[in-house]
Write a protein that holds these residues in place. Structure first.
Motif, PDB file in Angstrom:
ATOM      1  N   SER A   1     -14.187   8.920   3.988  1.00 19.53           N
ATOM      2  CA  SER A   1     -15.311   9.216   4.869  1.00 19.53           C
ATOM      3  C   SER A   1     -15.498   8.149   5.934  1.00 19.53           C
ATOM      4  O   SER A   1     -16.178   8.375   6.940  1.00 19.53           O
ATOM      5  CB  SER A   1     -16.604   9.356   4.051  1.00 19.53           C
ATOM      6  OG  SER A   1     -16.897   8.151   3.371  1.00 19.53           O
ATOM      7  N   ALA A   2     -14.873   6.986   5.742  1.00 21.01           N
ATOM      8  CA  ALA A   2     -14.957   5.901   6.723  1.00 21.01           C
ATOM      9  C   ALA A   2     -13.734   5.869   7.636  1.00 21.01           C
ATOM     10  O   ALA A   2     -13.580   4.932   8.430  1.00 21.01           O
ATOM     11  CB  ALA A   2     -15.113   4.556   6.023  1.00 21.01           C
ATOM     12  N   GLY A   3     -12.868   6.869   7.527  1.00 25.79           N
ATOM     13  CA  GLY A   3     -11.669   6.905   8.361  1.00 25.79           C
ATOM     14  C   GLY A   3     -10.408   6.621   7.562  1.00 25.79           C
ATOM     15  O   GLY A   3     -10.409   6.648   6.322  1.00 25.79           O
ATOM     16  N   GLU A   4      -9.327   6.320   8.279  1.00 26.14           N
ATOM     17  CA  GLU A   4      -8.018   6.139   7.652  1.00 26.14           C
ATOM     18  C   GLU A   4      -7.549   4.694   7.684  1.00 26.14           C
ATOM     19  O   GLU A   4      -6.341   4.429   7.653  1.00 26.14           O
ATOM     20  CB  GLU A   4      -6.981   7.042   8.341  1.00 26.14           C
ATOM     21  CG  GLU A   4      -7.258   8.537   8.181  1.00 26.14           C
ATOM     22  CD  GLU A   4      -6.183   9.399   8.816  1.00 26.14           C
ATOM     23  OE1 GLU A   4      -5.347   8.842   9.555  1.00 26.14           O
ATOM     24  OE2 GLU A   4      -6.177  10.610   8.566  1.00 26.14           O
ATOM     25  N   ASP A   5      -8.481   3.746   7.742  1.00 22.76           N
ATOM     26  CA  ASP A   5      -8.051   2.353   7.802  1.00 22.76           C
ATOM     27  C   ASP A   5      -8.752   1.472   6.771  1.00 22.76           C
ATOM     28  O   ASP A   5      -8.761   0.260   6.887  1.00 22.76           O
ATOM     29  CB  ASP A   5      -8.259   1.782   9.204  1.00 22.76           C
ATOM     30  CG  ASP A   5      -9.708   1.908   9.667  1.00 22.76           C
ATOM     31  OD1 ASP A   5     -10.542   2.411   8.888  1.00 22.76           O
ATOM     32  OD2 ASP A   5      -9.985   1.504  10.810  1.00 22.76           O
ATOM     33  N   GLN A   6      -9.334   2.100   5.745  1.00 19.66           N
ATOM     34  CA  GLN A   6     -10.056   1.360   4.722  1.00 19.66           C
ATOM     35  C   GLN A   6      -9.266   1.218   3.418  1.00 19.66           C
ATOM     36  O   GLN A   6      -9.384   0.220   2.706  1.00 19.66           O
ATOM     37  CB  GLN A   6     -11.387   2.045   4.404  1.00 19.66           C
ATOM     38  CG  GLN A   6     -12.321   2.193   5.589  1.00 19.66           C
ATOM     39  CD  GLN A   6     -13.153   0.964   5.842  1.00 19.66           C
ATOM     40  OE1 GLN A   6     -13.607   0.310   4.926  1.00 19.66           O
ATOM     41  NE2 GLN A   6     -13.351   0.637   7.118  1.00 19.66           N
ATOM     42  N   VAL A   7      -8.492   2.243   3.101  1.00 21.48           N
ATOM     43  CA  VAL A   7      -7.778   2.306   1.820  1.00 21.48           C
ATOM     44  C   VAL A   7      -6.331   2.683   2.088  1.00 21.48           C
ATOM     45  O   VAL A   7      -6.044   3.580   2.881  1.00 21.48           O
ATOM     46  CB  VAL A   7      -8.425   3.347   0.875  1.00 21.48           C
ATOM     47  CG1 VAL A   7      -7.649   3.421  -0.447  1.00 21.48           C
ATOM     48  CG2 VAL A   7      -9.883   3.005   0.613  1.00 21.48           C
ATOM     49  N   LEU A   8      -5.430   2.010   1.394  1.00 18.23           N
ATOM     50  CA  LEU A   8      -4.005   2.290   1.556  1.00 18.23           C
ATOM     51  C   LEU A   8      -3.356   2.510   0.202  1.00 18.23           C
ATOM     52  O   LEU A   8      -3.889   2.118  -0.841  1.00 18.23           O
ATOM     53  CB  LEU A   8      -3.308   1.147   2.294  1.00 18.23           C
ATOM     54  CG  LEU A   8      -3.317  -0.222   1.608  1.00 18.23           C
ATOM     55  CD1 LEU A   8      -2.057  -0.441   0.742  1.00 18.23           C
ATOM     56  CD2 LEU A   8      -3.429  -1.337   2.644  1.00 18.23           C
ATOM     57  N   LEU A   9      -2.196   3.150   0.233  1.00 18.46           N
ATOM     58  CA  LEU A   9      -1.378   3.340  -0.960  1.00 18.46           C
ATOM     59  C   LEU A   9       0.005   2.779  -0.687  1.00 18.46           C
ATOM     60  O   LEU A   9       0.569   3.002   0.387  1.00 18.46           O
ATOM     61  CB  LEU A   9      -1.297   4.824  -1.325  1.00 18.46           C
ATOM     62  CG  LEU A   9      -0.489   5.179  -2.581  1.00 18.46           C
ATOM     63  CD1 LEU A   9      -1.141   6.359  -3.319  1.00 18.46           C
ATOM     64  CD2 LEU A   9       0.967   5.525  -2.237  1.00 18.46           C
ATOM     65  N   VAL A  10       0.531   2.042  -1.665  1.00 17.41           N
ATOM     66  CA  VAL A  10       1.866   1.472  -1.528  1.00 17.41           C
ATOM     67  C   VAL A  10       2.624   1.714  -2.830  1.00 17.41           C
ATOM     68  O   VAL A  10       2.047   1.659  -3.920  1.00 17.41           O
ATOM     69  CB  VAL A  10       1.788  -0.037  -1.191  1.00 17.41           C
ATOM     70  CG1 VAL A  10       1.069  -0.829  -2.263  1.00 17.41           C
ATOM     71  CG2 VAL A  10       3.176  -0.607  -0.926  1.00 17.41           C
ATOM     72  N   THR A  11       3.904   2.019  -2.714  1.00 16.14           N
ATOM     73  CA  THR A  11       4.704   2.309  -3.899  1.00 16.14           C
ATOM     74  C   THR A  11       5.305   1.032  -4.479  1.00 16.14           C
ATOM     75  O   THR A  11       5.444   0.020  -3.780  1.00 16.14           O
ATOM     76  CB  THR A  11       5.860   3.265  -3.558  1.00 16.14           C
ATOM     77  OG1 THR A  11       6.783   2.594  -2.671  1.00 16.14           O
ATOM     78  CG2 THR A  11       5.335   4.528  -2.875  1.00 16.14           C
ATOM     79  N   ARG A  12       5.668   1.113  -5.749  1.00 17.34           N
ATOM     80  CA  ARG A  12       6.340  -0.024  -6.378  1.00 17.34           C
ATOM     81  C   ARG A  12       7.647  -0.336  -5.657  1.00 17.34           C
ATOM     82  O   ARG A  12       8.000  -1.505  -5.449  1.00 17.34           O
ATOM     83  CB  ARG A  12       6.627   0.272  -7.848  1.00 17.34           C
ATOM     84  CG  ARG A  12       7.370  -0.884  -8.541  1.00 17.34           C
ATOM     85  CD  ARG A  12       7.992  -0.474  -9.866  1.00 17.34           C
ATOM     86  NE  ARG A  12       8.756  -1.590 -10.410  1.00 17.34           N
ATOM     87  CZ  ARG A  12      10.001  -1.922 -10.054  1.00 17.34           C
ATOM     88  NH1 ARG A  12      10.624  -1.188  -9.117  1.00 17.34           N
ATOM     89  NH2 ARG A  12      10.615  -2.944 -10.593  1.00 17.34           N
ATOM     90  N   GLU A  13       8.360   0.711  -5.272  1.00 19.00           N
ATOM     91  CA  GLU A  13       9.643   0.510  -4.602  1.00 19.00           C
ATOM     92  C   GLU A  13       9.461  -0.253  -3.293  1.00 19.00           C
ATOM     93  O   GLU A  13      10.259  -1.144  -2.963  1.00 19.00           O
ATOM     94  CB  GLU A  13      10.323   1.861  -4.354  1.00 19.00           C
ATOM     95  CG  GLU A  13      10.877   2.535  -5.599  1.00 19.00           C
ATOM     96  CD  GLU A  13       9.803   3.035  -6.563  1.00 19.00           C
ATOM     97  OE1 GLU A  13       8.665   3.285  -6.110  1.00 19.00           O
ATOM     98  OE2 GLU A  13      10.110   3.164  -7.763  1.00 19.00           O
ATOM     99  N   ALA A  14       8.437   0.081  -2.545  1.00 13.18           N
ATOM    100  CA  ALA A  14       8.176  -0.618  -1.289  1.00 13.18           C
ATOM    101  C   ALA A  14       7.812  -2.078  -1.546  1.00 13.18           C
ATOM    102  O   ALA A  14       8.251  -2.981  -0.814  1.00 13.18           O
ATOM    103  CB  ALA A  14       7.068   0.084  -0.516  1.00 13.18           C
ATOM    104  N   LEU A  15       7.007  -2.329  -2.571  1.00  9.91           N
ATOM    105  CA  LEU A  15       6.627  -3.702  -2.893  1.00  9.91           C
ATOM    106  C   LEU A  15       7.838  -4.524  -3.338  1.00  9.91           C
ATOM    107  O   LEU A  15       7.985  -5.692  -2.973  1.00  9.91           O
ATOM    108  CB  LEU A  15       5.560  -3.708  -3.992  1.00  9.91           C
ATOM    109  CG  LEU A  15       4.162  -3.254  -3.569  1.00  9.91           C
ATOM    110  CD1 LEU A  15       3.268  -3.092  -4.790  1.00  9.91           C
ATOM    111  CD2 LEU A  15       3.546  -4.250  -2.584  1.00  9.91           C
TER     112      LEU A  15
END
Length: 313
Positions: free
Chosen positions: A290-304
């Motif tokens: 509800s605050a937009g698309e820049d507050q919460v992110l998702l990252v995969t284990r493979e990317a990390l």
């Protein structure tokens, strides 16, 4: 000598619920209090405080419609109790949730006091609305809520996915004591365990999903926080010069603690610019809230894991 705190104006016998809300809202606005701990404006906070103090449902109708509580009279003794509560809110500058000892997140009530920050994570929306479900699978069984605070995200995760086991972890024993109250309140003792841990230090996993609303406020923003935010535990807010101190350590530790195909959902609030400056080579998914698309992110284990190899070179 400082000026006395503004208080709701004295009202005549026969004052109504609606009049108390209007008077209280004007008082909060005149006093310049800050919001953001469950409400965003003076009227909504005044309604919350009046209804709570009078023992009325917080979702009571205060409109002009027939049957509304707006015109219900309030006895003088109860008017005095309401006035005292507004005075405490103004003079202490504590978030209203610390005064009522309750906060609501996605319609679910949680106990809260000064030992933990007031729950307000946008991750909660994603848990309730299924915003991360597409990244999960039948193998998602072990869920970690890191920096659990009062345990609200752990509780919402257990409610959202009845088949998973959830661990809520925090560096603060005080916060975990508050979380235990909420786990018991919602009858989830069999599905949520609580763990004292500094980051992932006591949490080897492997975790299929990590939820984390960490301390991420940068030093400049910390110095400018309103008193209501300074009333919360600094440990849960301060993220260092750029707000990313905890996140750097988390990303370094996480791959070894995550299962194959695991993902992490991380809230970084208004720190996207600092995040992208710190982790420019890390691919992430920004999630819509509800605050937009820049507050919460998702990252995969493979990317990390790939990022860790890249930065180690």
């Amino acid at each position: 000598m400082s000026a006395p705190a503004p208080q709701p104006a004295a009202l005549p016998v026969g004052t109504t619920v609606g009049a108390l809300v209007a008077s209280g809202a004007q008082c909060l606005a005149d006093a310049g209090v800050s919001f953001g701990h469950g409400t965003t404006n003076a009227h909504d906070e005044a309604a919350w405080l009046v209804l709570w103090r009078l023992g009325l449902p917080l979702d009571s109708d205060l409109s002009d419609a027939p049957g509304s509580l707006k015109d219900q009279p309030v006895a003088p003794a109860d008017q005095a109790l309401v006035a005292a509560l507004f005075a405490e809110r103004i003079t202490s500058r504590k978030p209203a949730a610390y005064l009522t000892r309750e906060a609501w997140l996605q319609g679910v009530p949680f106990y809260v006091d000064e030992r933990a920050i007031v729950p307000r994570s946008f991750i909660a929306e994603l848990l309730v609305d299924g915003g991360v479900d597409e990244f999960l699978s039948d193998r998602t069984q072990q869920v970690l809520d890191l920096c659990t605070g009062n345990g609200s995200l752990a509780v919402l995760a257990a409610m959202a996915w009845p088949e998973v086991q959830v661990t809520g972890a925090d560096i603060s024993p005080d916060a975990l004591a508050v979380a235990q109250i909420n786990v018991a309140r919602h009858g989830l003792q069999d599905r949520i365990r609580l763990q004292l841990s500094d980051g992932l230090g006591a949490l080897p996993g492997p975790w299929d999903l990590i939820l984390c609303n960490p301390p991420y406020v940068n030093a400049t923003s910390m110095a400018a926080l309103p008193a209501e935010y300074r009333a919360e535990p600094e440990l849960a807010l301060a993220g260092g010069t750029d707000g990313m101190d905890f996140v750097r350590r988390l990303f370094a530790q996480a791959p070894a603690c995550m299962s194959e195909g695991a993902v992490m959902v991380l809230e970084i609030g208004n720190e996207r610019a600092h995040f992208e400056a710190a982790f420019a080579e890390l691919p992430v998914f920004w999630l819509d809230t509800s605050a937009g698309e820049d507050q919460v992110l998702l990252v995969t284990r493979e990317a990390l894991a790939a990022y860790a190899r890249l930065t180690a070179q």
